[in-house]
Design an enzyme around this catalytic site. Sequence first.
Site: not given
Length: 321
Positions: A16-17, A100, A139, A201
């Site tokens: 998700p971005m 985030c 996450k 990552g």
Amino acid sequence: MRIGQYQLRNRLIAAPMAGITDRPFRTLCYEMGAGLTVSEMMSSNPQVWESDKSRLRMVHIDEPGIRTVQIAGSDPKEMADAARINVESGAQIIDINMGCPAKKVNRKLAGSALLQYPDVVKSILTEVVNAVDVPVTLKIRTGWAPEHRNCEEIAQLAEDCGIQALTIHGRTRACLFNGEAEYDSIRAVKQKVSIPVIANGDITDPLKARAVLDYTGADALMIGRAAQGRPWIFREIQHYLDTGELLPPLPLAEVKRLLCAHVRELHDFYGPAKGYRIARKHVSWYLQEHAPNDQFRRTFNAIEDASEQLEALEAYFENFA
């Protein structure tokens, strides 16, 4: 790999971005081999649920693959309500954002800021898991700062609360996206819990993907920034994992086809008045290796008409014919 009752078709997940993984991009990543795609982060604040931006971010029944929505917030009740509403709209998996690092998110005690407060984490996870009858995933980052890595504690807490899978980005909040991701923490978590662990990552190519899987023992990989302008990375990685062979570079004609189709989908999804603005950043990512002097990208970014964007792309690729 399974998440609850859902069997993923492979171990590669599109991350998700915010501002990027909209429906057109998710669909493209799925077509290019992602086993799962996750929506942009949805705020749990009910005051924004009826906004145009929120409506566009919600998943819909006719989307391909397993429909997964990520929610973010700090209030356990609001998070539970957000989960319920998204499930009613078609979400099959709910993912909770505690990774985030953005200041505007952390100032509201959301995202990775929550890693400082395990009691709040527990309350949120418990409320959301109890609110819906679909799998809930989480996450996180490895911790708040390099001297405060607590992902093992959070992972155990998540498993105890009923979380079905855990994604870990190999940096702390303080690291933002600087330096290199580290995988020792992900490896330690994998050895500690029995739920699926997803490594995230700096997974930028097939060789790195294989190395991270082997080192961490992770059940799956989540790929974010490396898919920007290169959604076929999922196909490249899966082919290498299956065969041990690298695919040749994507032919320029195929890059053109995918890019132009993506831009058309953005125009259709957002409408011509907004779609051309959204398309600019995607075109820039696609063309990074083809337009190193930035001249075309500067010219393209000055275009304020959807049809003219497509004409400019056609002309650009003709120069390479």
